[in-house]
Design a protein around this motif. Structure first.
Motif, PDB file in Angstrom:
ATOM      1  N   UNK A 198     -97.858 -24.652  64.224  1.00 24.67           N
ATOM      2  CA  UNK A 198     -96.639 -24.595  63.412  1.00 24.67           C
ATOM      3  C   UNK A 198     -95.672 -23.568  63.993  1.00 24.67           C
ATOM      4  N   UNK A 199     -94.396 -23.898  63.990  1.00 24.40           N
ATOM      5  CA  UNK A 199     -93.372 -22.985  64.488  1.00 24.40           C
ATOM      6  C   UNK A 199     -93.058 -21.973  63.397  1.00 24.40           C
ATOM      7  N   UNK A 200     -93.212 -20.702  63.719  1.00 27.44           N
ATOM      8  CA  UNK A 200     -92.998 -19.629  62.746  1.00 27.44           C
ATOM      9  C   UNK A 200     -92.144 -18.537  63.383  1.00 27.44           C
ATOM     10  N   UNK A 201     -91.645 -17.665  62.548  1.00 23.21           N
ATOM     11  CA  UNK A 201     -90.922 -16.493  63.052  1.00 23.21           C
ATOM     12  C   UNK A 201     -91.159 -15.323  62.109  1.00 23.21           C
ATOM     13  N   UNK A 202     -91.146 -14.135  62.685  1.00 23.91           N
ATOM     14  CA  UNK A 202     -91.408 -12.919  61.932  1.00 23.91           C
ATOM     15  C   UNK A 202     -90.371 -11.875  62.306  1.00 23.91           C
ATOM     16  N   UNK A 203     -89.962 -11.095  61.354  1.00 23.78           N
ATOM     17  CA  UNK A 203     -88.881 -10.132  61.585  1.00 23.78           C
ATOM     18  C   UNK A 203     -89.308  -8.947  62.447  1.00 23.78           C
ATOM     19  N   UNK A 204     -90.604  -8.750  62.683  1.00 26.22           N
ATOM     20  CA  UNK A 204     -91.037  -7.635  63.525  1.00 26.22           C
ATOM     21  C   UNK A 204     -90.551  -7.792  64.960  1.00 26.22           C
ATOM     22  N   UNK A 205     -90.466  -9.051  65.447  1.00 20.35           N
ATOM     23  CA  UNK A 205     -89.983  -9.333  66.813  1.00 20.35           C
ATOM     24  C   UNK A 205     -88.560  -9.873  66.714  1.00 20.35           C
ATOM     25  N   UNK A 206     -87.578  -9.067  67.010  1.00 22.75           N
ATOM     26  CA  UNK A 206     -86.180  -9.510  66.941  1.00 22.75           C
ATOM     27  C   UNK A 206     -85.631  -9.659  68.328  1.00 22.75           C
TER      28      UNK A 206
ATOM     29  N   UNK B 207    -101.440 -19.757  66.018  1.00 20.55           N
ATOM     30  CA  UNK B 207    -102.660 -20.094  66.752  1.00 20.55           C
ATOM     31  C   UNK B 207    -103.831 -19.374  66.088  1.00 20.55           C
ATOM     32  N   UNK B 208    -104.995 -20.013  66.118  1.00 22.13           N
ATOM     33  CA  UNK B 208    -106.184 -19.410  65.525  1.00 22.13           C
ATOM     34  C   UNK B 208    -106.957 -18.661  66.602  1.00 22.13           C
ATOM     35  N   UNK B 209    -107.305 -17.422  66.302  1.00 23.29           N
ATOM     36  CA  UNK B 209    -108.086 -16.590  67.217  1.00 23.29           C
ATOM     37  C   UNK B 209    -109.538 -16.588  66.736  1.00 23.29           C
ATOM     38  N   UNK B 210    -110.397 -17.328  67.433  1.00 25.58           N
ATOM     39  CA  UNK B 210    -111.798 -17.448  67.038  1.00 25.58           C
ATOM     40  C   UNK B 210    -112.520 -16.107  67.053  1.00 25.58           C
ATOM     41  N   UNK B 211    -112.157 -15.230  67.978  1.00 29.48           N
ATOM     42  CA  UNK B 211    -112.828 -13.934  68.104  1.00 29.48           C
ATOM     43  C   UNK B 211    -112.629 -13.061  66.857  1.00 29.48           C
ATOM     44  N   UNK B 212    -111.406 -13.083  66.299  1.00 32.54           N
ATOM     45  CA  UNK B 212    -111.119 -12.244  65.133  1.00 32.54           C
ATOM     46  C   UNK B 212    -111.261 -13.002  63.819  1.00 32.54           C
ATOM     47  N   UNK B 213    -111.235 -14.353  63.893  1.00 28.54           N
ATOM     48  CA  UNK B 213    -111.297 -15.151  62.670  1.00 28.54           C
ATOM     49  C   UNK B 213    -109.977 -15.180  61.927  1.00 28.54           C
ATOM     50  N   UNK B 214    -108.906 -14.816  62.611  1.00 25.09           N
ATOM     51  CA  UNK B 214    -107.580 -14.756  61.995  1.00 25.09           C
ATOM     52  C   UNK B 214    -106.574 -15.613  62.764  1.00 25.09           C
ATOM     53  N   UNK B 215    -105.491 -15.944  62.089  1.00 23.50           N
ATOM     54  CA  UNK B 215    -104.376 -16.589  62.763  1.00 23.50           C
ATOM     55  C   UNK B 215    -103.511 -15.516  63.395  1.00 23.50           C
ATOM     56  N   UNK B 216    -102.800 -15.915  64.414  1.00 23.35           N
ATOM     57  CA  UNK B 216    -101.895 -15.026  65.126  1.00 23.35           C
ATOM     58  C   UNK B 216    -100.635 -15.817  65.449  1.00 23.35           C
ATOM     59  N   UNK B 217     -99.585 -15.123  65.845  1.00 19.10           N
ATOM     60  CA  UNK B 217     -98.362 -15.781  66.294  1.00 19.10           C
ATOM     61  C   UNK B 217     -98.261 -15.576  67.802  1.00 19.10           C
ATOM     62  N   UNK B 218     -98.159 -16.681  68.518  1.00 19.47           N
ATOM     63  CA  UNK B 218     -98.031 -16.626  69.983  1.00 19.47           C
ATOM     64  C   UNK B 218     -96.564 -16.786  70.348  1.00 19.47           C
ATOM     65  N   UNK B 219     -96.037 -15.798  71.077  1.00 28.42           N
ATOM     66  CA  UNK B 219     -94.635 -15.805  71.486  1.00 28.42           C
ATOM     67  C   UNK B 219     -94.447 -16.249  72.926  1.00 28.42           C
ATOM     68  N   UNK B 220     -95.470 -16.159  73.715  1.00 29.11           N
ATOM     69  CA  UNK B 220     -95.401 -16.537  75.127  1.00 29.11           C
ATOM     70  C   UNK B 220     -96.804 -16.710  75.659  1.00 29.11           C
ATOM     71  N   UNK B 221     -96.934 -16.860  76.959  1.00 34.40           N
ATOM     72  CA  UNK B 221     -98.258 -17.081  77.545  1.00 34.40           C
ATOM     73  C   UNK B 221     -99.236 -15.965  77.209  1.00 34.40           C
ATOM     74  N   UNK B 222     -98.799 -14.732  77.271  1.00 32.12           N
ATOM     75  CA  UNK B 222     -99.679 -13.595  77.000  1.00 32.12           C
ATOM     76  C   UNK B 222     -99.107 -12.637  75.966  1.00 32.12           C
ATOM     77  N   UNK B 223     -98.231 -13.112  75.119  1.00 30.37           N
ATOM     78  CA  UNK B 223     -97.604 -12.240  74.122  1.00 30.37           C
ATOM     79  C   UNK B 223     -97.908 -12.754  72.713  1.00 30.37           C
ATOM     80  N   UNK B 224     -98.580 -11.895  71.943  1.00 30.94           N
ATOM     81  CA  UNK B 224     -99.011 -12.247  70.597  1.00 30.94           C
ATOM     82  C   UNK B 224     -98.551 -11.197  69.598  1.00 30.94           C
ATOM     83  N   UNK B 225     -98.469 -11.611  68.348  1.00 27.87           N
ATOM     84  CA  UNK B 225     -98.097 -10.707  67.272  1.00 27.87           C
ATOM     85  C   UNK B 225     -99.153  -9.616  67.091  1.00 27.87           C
ATOM     86  N   UNK B 226    -100.420 -10.022  67.077  1.00 29.24           N
ATOM     87  CA  UNK B 226    -101.498  -9.045  66.926  1.00 29.24           C
ATOM     88  C   UNK B 226    -102.441  -9.359  65.787  1.00 29.24           C
ATOM     89  N   UNK B 227    -102.361 -10.523  65.201  1.00 28.27           N
ATOM     90  CA  UNK B 227    -103.276 -10.929  64.125  1.00 28.27           C
ATOM     91  C   UNK B 227    -102.623 -10.828  62.764  1.00 28.27           C
TER      92      UNK B 227
END
Length: 76
Positions: free
Chosen positions: A68-76, A7-27
């Motif tokens: 796009x569906x993505x996954x990152x090893x930081x969240x296991x 998901x694109x975060x307009x406030x930061x100008x960066x993409x982020x990964x959304x894991x749930x309604x209020x859970x994000x990777x952090x940019x």
């Protein structure tokens, strides 16, 4: 590895990964690696920004990154 959606975060100008309604990777930052699901398999990629300030995924041919569906090893 836990899947999420790009998901694109307009406030930061960066993409982020959304894991749930209020859970994000952090940019995401340029050069950050993760995997993207291409409809058949998970493929390793990294996010970069071109000279025109447009985000893209290395080795993934698409102009639309949002959702796009993505996954990152930081969240296991």
């Amino acid at each position: 590895m836990r899947p999420g959606a790009l998901v694109y975060d307009k406030a930061s100008g960066r993409y982020d990964i959304r894991f749930g309604l209020d859970e994000y990777y952090g940019g995401l930052h340029c050069g950050q690696c993760f995997e993207v699901f291409d409809g058949e398999q998970w493929r390793a990629t990294r996010i970069e920004m071109n000279l025109h300030q447009k985000w893209y995924l290395v080795g993934i041919k698409t102009d639309v990154l949002d959702g796009l569906q993505v996954r990152d090893s930081r969240h296991r």
